[in-house]
Design a protein around this motif. Structure first.
Motif, PDB file in Angstrom:
ATOM      1  N   ALA C 414     -18.062 -13.240  -8.829  1.00 34.47           N
ATOM      2  CA  ALA C 414     -18.189 -12.362  -7.662  1.00 34.47           C
ATOM      3  C   ALA C 414     -16.996 -12.555  -6.731  1.00 34.47           C
ATOM      4  O   ALA C 414     -16.618 -13.690  -6.416  1.00 34.47           O
ATOM      5  CB  ALA C 414     -19.493 -12.667  -6.933  1.00 34.47           C
ATOM      6  N   MET C 415     -16.386 -11.450  -6.307  1.00 37.77           N
ATOM      7  CA  MET C 415     -15.213 -11.531  -5.448  1.00 37.77           C
ATOM      8  C   MET C 415     -15.562 -11.130  -4.020  1.00 37.77           C
ATOM      9  O   MET C 415     -15.915  -9.982  -3.748  1.00 37.77           O
ATOM     10  CB  MET C 415     -14.109 -10.626  -5.983  1.00 37.77           C
ATOM     11  N   ILE C 416     -15.450 -12.110  -3.120  1.00 33.95           N
ATOM     12  CA  ILE C 416     -15.738 -11.872  -1.707  1.00 33.95           C
ATOM     13  C   ILE C 416     -14.476 -11.413  -0.999  1.00 33.95           C
ATOM     14  O   ILE C 416     -13.414 -12.014  -1.169  1.00 33.95           O
ATOM     15  CB  ILE C 416     -16.266 -13.179  -1.063  1.00 33.95           C
ATOM     16  N   ASN C 417     -14.560 -10.344  -0.242  1.00 33.36           N
ATOM     17  CA  ASN C 417     -13.470  -9.924   0.629  1.00 33.36           C
ATOM     18  C   ASN C 417     -13.916 -10.088   2.075  1.00 33.36           C
ATOM     19  O   ASN C 417     -14.834  -9.395   2.525  1.00 33.36           O
ATOM     20  CB  ASN C 417     -13.103  -8.448   0.365  1.00 33.36           C
ATOM     21  N   THR C 418     -13.260 -10.985   2.800  1.00 36.03           N
ATOM     22  CA  THR C 418     -13.647 -11.180   4.197  1.00 36.03           C
ATOM     23  C   THR C 418     -12.953 -10.161   5.094  1.00 36.03           C
ATOM     24  O   THR C 418     -11.882  -9.651   4.778  1.00 36.03           O
ATOM     25  CB  THR C 418     -13.283 -12.601   4.681  1.00 36.03           C
ATOM     26  N   LEU C 419     -13.592  -9.875   6.215  1.00 38.77           N
ATOM     27  CA  LEU C 419     -13.026  -8.938   7.178  1.00 38.77           C
ATOM     28  C   LEU C 419     -12.344  -9.660   8.333  1.00 38.77           C
ATOM     29  O   LEU C 419     -11.565  -9.060   9.070  1.00 38.77           O
ATOM     30  CB  LEU C 419     -14.129  -8.012   7.711  1.00 38.77           C
ATOM     31  N   SER C 420     -12.648 -10.945   8.531  1.00 37.91           N
ATOM     32  CA  SER C 420     -11.939 -11.709   9.560  1.00 37.91           C
ATOM     33  C   SER C 420     -11.613 -13.077   9.004  1.00 37.91           C
ATOM     34  O   SER C 420     -12.212 -13.522   8.023  1.00 37.91           O
ATOM     35  CB  SER C 420     -12.791 -11.819  10.828  1.00 37.91           C
ATOM     36  N   GLY C 421     -10.634 -13.732   9.598  1.00 34.58           N
ATOM     37  CA  GLY C 421     -10.254 -15.058   9.144  1.00 34.58           C
ATOM     38  C   GLY C 421      -8.937 -15.055   8.403  1.00 34.58           C
ATOM     39  O   GLY C 421      -8.347 -14.014   8.153  1.00 34.58           O
ATOM     40  N   ARG C 422      -8.522 -16.241   7.995  1.00 32.38           N
ATOM     41  CA  ARG C 422      -7.178 -16.435   7.486  1.00 32.38           C
ATOM     42  C   ARG C 422      -6.909 -15.758   6.151  1.00 32.38           C
ATOM     43  O   ARG C 422      -5.773 -15.477   5.814  1.00 32.38           O
ATOM     44  CB  ARG C 422      -6.884 -17.949   7.359  1.00 32.38           C
ATOM     45  N   THR C 423      -7.938 -15.520   5.357  1.00 27.48           N
ATOM     46  CA  THR C 423      -7.722 -14.892   4.052  1.00 27.48           C
ATOM     47  C   THR C 423      -8.328 -13.492   3.999  1.00 27.48           C
ATOM     48  O   THR C 423      -8.648 -12.991   2.934  1.00 27.48           O
ATOM     49  CB  THR C 423      -8.365 -15.746   2.951  1.00 27.48           C
ATOM     50  N   SER C 424      -8.453 -12.866   5.151  1.00 30.98           N
ATOM     51  CA  SER C 424      -9.201 -11.604   5.193  1.00 30.98           C
ATOM     52  C   SER C 424      -8.338 -10.404   4.866  1.00 30.98           C
ATOM     53  O   SER C 424      -7.109 -10.461   4.846  1.00 30.98           O
ATOM     54  CB  SER C 424      -9.783 -11.415   6.599  1.00 30.98           C
ATOM     55  N   ALA C 425      -9.037  -9.290   4.607  1.00 29.06           N
ATOM     56  CA  ALA C 425      -8.361  -8.018   4.391  1.00 29.06           C
ATOM     57  C   ALA C 425      -7.548  -7.634   5.622  1.00 29.06           C
ATOM     58  O   ALA C 425      -6.425  -7.134   5.510  1.00 29.06           O
ATOM     59  CB  ALA C 425      -9.403  -6.936   4.076  1.00 29.06           C
ATOM     60  N   ILE C 426      -8.096  -7.873   6.800  1.00 25.03           N
ATOM     61  CA  ILE C 426      -7.387  -7.542   8.039  1.00 25.03           C
ATOM     62  C   ILE C 426      -6.085  -8.344   8.138  1.00 25.03           C
ATOM     63  O   ILE C 426      -5.044  -7.824   8.525  1.00 25.03           O
ATOM     64  CB  ILE C 426      -8.286  -7.853   9.265  1.00 25.03           C
ATOM     65  N   ARG C 427      -6.142  -9.599   7.735  1.00 21.53           N
ATOM     66  CA  ARG C 427      -4.954 -10.445   7.765  1.00 21.53           C
ATOM     67  C   ARG C 427      -3.866  -9.891   6.844  1.00 21.53           C
ATOM     68  O   ARG C 427      -2.675 -10.110   7.070  1.00 21.53           O
ATOM     69  CB  ARG C 427      -5.348 -11.865   7.331  1.00 21.53           C
ATOM     70  N   GLY C 428      -4.275  -9.205   5.780  1.00 26.32           N
ATOM     71  CA  GLY C 428      -3.304  -8.644   4.850  1.00 26.32           C
ATOM     72  C   GLY C 428      -2.630  -7.378   5.348  1.00 26.32           C
ATOM     73  O   GLY C 428      -1.643  -6.917   4.773  1.00 26.32           O
ATOM     74  N   LEU C 429      -3.170  -6.773   6.425  1.00 27.31           N
ATOM     75  CA  LEU C 429      -2.619  -5.512   6.941  1.00 27.31           C
ATOM     76  C   LEU C 429      -1.399  -5.754   7.822  1.00 27.31           C
ATOM     77  O   LEU C 429      -1.374  -6.720   8.593  1.00 27.31           O
ATOM     78  CB  LEU C 429      -3.674  -4.796   7.793  1.00 27.31           C
ATOM     79  N   PRO C 430      -0.396  -4.877   7.765  1.00 23.79           N
ATOM     80  CA  PRO C 430       0.690  -4.946   8.746  1.00 23.79           C
ATOM     81  C   PRO C 430       0.139  -4.734  10.150  1.00 23.79           C
ATOM     82  O   PRO C 430      -0.830  -3.984  10.348  1.00 23.79           O
ATOM     83  CB  PRO C 430       1.588  -3.767   8.340  1.00 23.79           C
TER      84      PRO C 430
END
Lengths: 473, 473, 473
Positions: C414-430
């Protein structure tokens, strides 16, 4: 004004990317009881600030049979599709324009970053371009881009013309556990707000509707969001986008600034030429390389054609051998070009449905079922779509105009079996079997078997256009 | 006469290999709510010029549960099943006779060709045997042949006796995206024409029907076919077979002449003996080797038995380890032989349904569901079929006659778990667990566990035949 | 008395682990049309001699959506769950207690045996501990145990306290071909007999019911069983358990004696520490190693945590990389611990449903669908269950008490995608995409992106507990 909007919105159906309460006699997915197909155009449009999304009717029996949805994003210059993810794998074809996109994978490193010097003052207010983020990619006309199910992504139109993305969402894919329809989860904005108030759109009779899709942050408590992000409640509230009137495609006035390498089309084409013929190893598990996986492949460049006939046209495929991530998505695609008076040999696909979208011109397409009956015999024009169900026989004939199309296949390595031509099933038969099967002489059987030396794309004599003329031997 | 045929044909149902408009309360595939099974015989027959196809009722709950269809082709000497393909993987068992077959794969090379000398004059009219075509294979009684979904194939009876092929079509297989039922697409002839006009067939009460399946060429425009094959309209018209009265199995008066190596049964058996114990490597993707893949395996030869008990019988399997293409089809098969007064140990299959077709004799078969109730307790005779759903417990007891059968499994490596015998689940239990589970002494538990030293096929004492006699300790 | 039991039993529904004749409007499996979730507790209990099985309502829409069943066995000291198998893969979590279990695989060797000397007299009556049987395993609190579909197994409570097993049965798994519900096939006892006559159970309003499941031996003829086991009819009759009043969990007065190595918790923990970080090779086919496959993994030991925050909690996963048999079961699990005033970051799972069972404390859980609406916003307490459908966004907030849980995922990785925090999707956005998406300044975007340095488990400020207080910047 808020209440007037409310009463207004009630006249729009909340149907898109979701499920229907009223859908009583739901056809079982994959049950293809098709007696009559017809070319399909989008039935619904969702207007946003900087673009529009058009949707084909996912309840149409063709799409039900194939278990897919088809949508088309038309994004204006400097428009951005807000970050979102879908419960199905998605293949996008760039019909027109260019831009860049990001796919955010939780845990992947932020490999795109500003130069060291700038980074030192990174958190200072004035230094505008200092940032680090995950890899972003560029795309241009003719590209296929693969988005895994549940992977959040965004896309931006960097060019001066409209960007047109045709997207297949495969809801019957194993990767989708949520049921029959595709659903898009936004993580920004207020897509349901939309822009339905705007006027008529080019005289088309599309229903204007609002997304059923919304922003997932909207469902969380603001306090919890403030805690989760370590920010104050005002910023947390902005995550929810409740006052956002822009819809799902937003305009970025000053243009989007991101960290990225310079883009050179010539360089890319040079690389593509080098890649030709290279078959990468099959991946065993996408999770090991998801951060660096190649997700894009151009299929418009004639030099990449898999089948090429200078007089008649070309055919270019992208599948799990040329773009390995497709083995994970279980989808593939192809680009076809037929010149005037050319034929794509009658054939069937053994292991996939085919969704054909015409990008230019028109072709007469005939599709035949197992009863030997034509379920489609029609001219299919630019912007229209037909589904060729698995195993159904199909022939395309481009007449006066020529025809170009993109096709999506519900298998990562769709296998075409032709009925005529040098690599056809008929060519594989012994002459005696042909003679006995069709009750013709061995000589005639030999002609049936050997007369066409081309493989998939034939030059037609042009006679077939008029059925009155007598055929000459 | 044409119109009299038309009115006549209306009295036949157009049902086969297709779907039903009237089928309202369609049971969901794979939903096995079986309270009572019964041995099944074919319910429908389709007569053609040189043979007949008999079909089991695919709406029967047993076949619905297993998600499969079963058919039997009976082909006369010099009869040929016209080229066709099916939307499901297909396993055929050669119950009787011999012949040869071809599987045409688009793009595979034409590796069978006449000798060089003859080839030079190939296109000349008089040189009869000059040809080149894809590989064809020979088969004989006891062979299993694997046909991938969507692969066109034909078969010819070369012998002097009837050829009988029992075929399983697995419509619940992943390879089928077209829905619940199997559909056959012919690429020659006029299967719907059939031969219903013929008289009674051996007093059997089978419904005589016509194929719903037709010839796909029939749905194309003749002009387009002429173009696609580069032939004149008259020959193109013969592709459609509209005047063909022969049905789907045609007679070839002079016999079929093809290019092929000499066939020697002794040689083949020698090769088989050498193969024994060789486990080929698993294939990673069928597409790489589909042209040369082995698709046939004899399971009748006693020397290939996997389980052998000279007094009681034998059991021979073919699965993806012995015939690797089965990993692609996700099907396997087995051949069982029980002598008089022998038992096949009570067992269940962990990962597959089992479709049992009796080829000789009869056996008393008991099948038990999860409630502990017998859903079948019956003598099943030659020509009859029963489905053993996944996990249901089953025991076979051959009494006076002995029994032989072939069984098809809906998994490429069906795992049998026996309840008694040397390799059984009970044997794996600690004696104390047995004693506590069945409330017996440790001594009795030891007897339960160790008394039977055989594995799957037991010699019975014959006492079980009469339930009156008192059992002796 | 037999007839009085009969009339009595009619007042109990025969519903469990089976199918419903009255179930007319059966929701299609995997169709997740959920507008409102609520924490679920078991609705049914089945009492047996030495324990009780509690079942969650498998017709509840949450479980229908996830395609799973959840049950809880509570087994008294010296109680044994009788040997049985299920048509689905099964993951068990040992919530409390310790014991041992066996999984019987037909054909696997009997590798546990008494010492040589004792074996010589093996079949003698008096030598009690002489035996040989298949491998058995030991388990203790915090273990996940994986049972393949159709594999027979038993479990025994060796400790002095209650043994509690929480089991997920995945009926939508590929391995199940029997349809929508899970069914348990017993091979001993008389589970339907049950113990319904007993009084109220702790004031809970659970319906007391009988298993629909029975003993498969009961459906066979006694004579045939006697033959199959080579025993007399009296012993054969004991296999059927018709007079057994104990139900499906039986008491073993004198304790169960089996052959097994000494069990040392310290040793096991030492081994686990050594294993950490070792990733085994992926298995290609379970059949090769099924006899020796590791099926158990402890996820309770804090030293095995995958994500650890000393102030906030930890998260420990078991998937196909750490327990390779899970690639065969296509399931995984995780153990979460949140301290008081801690948050598990908002996230979604891209490729799986999540079934969360609270083992201690409580948490406020919010679950949001694709429309941006909260389908759950509730305090979920010990013993309760919620399903988080694939792609739905979820946040957990442990307030005063802290919270511990186990979660089962319908994917082996199972692959978790977080919305906040250091490894989150938001962190990956410019930063520019964030600023444009949420209509905030670049500075605010930077704060959204960088403020939280933790990954999945955050320490909360405690402010979110009361929504009255004004948030400070």
């Amino acid at each position: 004004m808020a209440s007037s909007w409310l009463s207004f919105s009630l006249s729009f159906l909340l149907v898109l990317h979701g499920t229907f309460a009223q859908q009583r006699y739901q056809q079982q997915q994959g049950e293809c009881q098709l007696n009559r197909l017809s070319p399909q155009e989008p039935t619904t449009r969702i207007q946003a600030e900087a673009g529009v999304t058009e949707l084909w009717d996912q309840n149409n029996q063709q799409f039900q049979c194939a278990g897919v949805s088809l949508i088309r994003h038309v994004i204006q210059s400097r428009g951005m599709l807000l970050p979102s993810y879908v419960n199905t794998p998605l293949l996008a074809y760039v019909e027109r324009g260019r831009g860049f996109y990001g796919i955010m994978q939780s845990g992947c490193p932020e490999t795109f970053q500003s130069s060291q010097q700038m980074q030192q003052g990174e958190r200072g207010a004035g230094s505008r371009f200092q940032d680090r983020h995950q890899r972003i990619g560029q795309f241009r006309q003719g590209d296929i881009i693969a988005f895994p199910a549940g992977a959040a992504h965004w896309a931006y139109n960097e060019g001066n013309e409209e960007l047109v993305l045709v997207c297949l969402e495969d809801s019957s894919n194993n990767a989708n556990q949520l049921g029959q329809f595709s659903r898009r989860f936004f993580i920004a904005g207020n897509p349901q707000q939309g822009q339905q108030q705007q006027g008529q759109y080019g005289g088309k009779s599309l229903r204007r509707e609002r997304f059923e899709s919304g922003n997932v942050f909207n469902g969380f408590d603001v306090e919890v969001l403030a805690e989760a992000f370590g920010v104050d409640r005002e910023i947390a509230r902005r995550l929810q986008g409740q006052d956002d009137q822009r819809g799902h495609i937003v305009n970025i006035q000053q243009g989007l600034r991101v960290v990225r390498p310079p883009f050179s089309q010539e360089q890319e084409e040079r690389e593509e030429r080098q890649e030709q013929g290279q078959y990468g190893p099959r991946m065993n598990g996408i999770e090991e390389t998801i951060c660096s996986a190649k997700v894009r492949q151009n299929i418009d460049n004639p030099s990449r054609a898999d089948i090429y006939n200078p007089n008649a046209g070309r055919f270019t495929t992208v599948n799990s051998l040329t773009l390995p991530i497709l083995s994970f998505l279980r989808l593939s695609a192809a680009r076809g070009v037929l010149h005037t008076d050319s034929i794509m040999a009658p054939h069937w696909v053994t292991n996939a449905h085919k969704v054909i979208y015409i990008t230019r011109g028109e072709a007469r397409i005939q599709i035949v079922d197992h009863r030997g009956q034509a379920v489609l015999d029609d001219r299919v024009r630019q912007g229209q779509v037909v589904v060729v169900p698995q195993n159904y026989a199909v022939v395309k004939h481009a007449e006066t105009e020529g025809c170009e199309w993109v096709e999506f296949n519900t298998n990562d390595n769709a296998m075409i079996n032709t009925l005529s031509g040098r690599t056809s099933a008929i060519r594989g038969l012994p002459v005696d079997v042909i003679a006995s099967s069709y009750q013709i002489s061995r000589d005639e059987a030999r002609r049936l078997k050997f007369n066409r030396e081309e493989t998939l794309i034939f030059r037609s004599s042009g006679r077939a256009r008029s059925s009155e003329r007598v055929a000459a031997a």
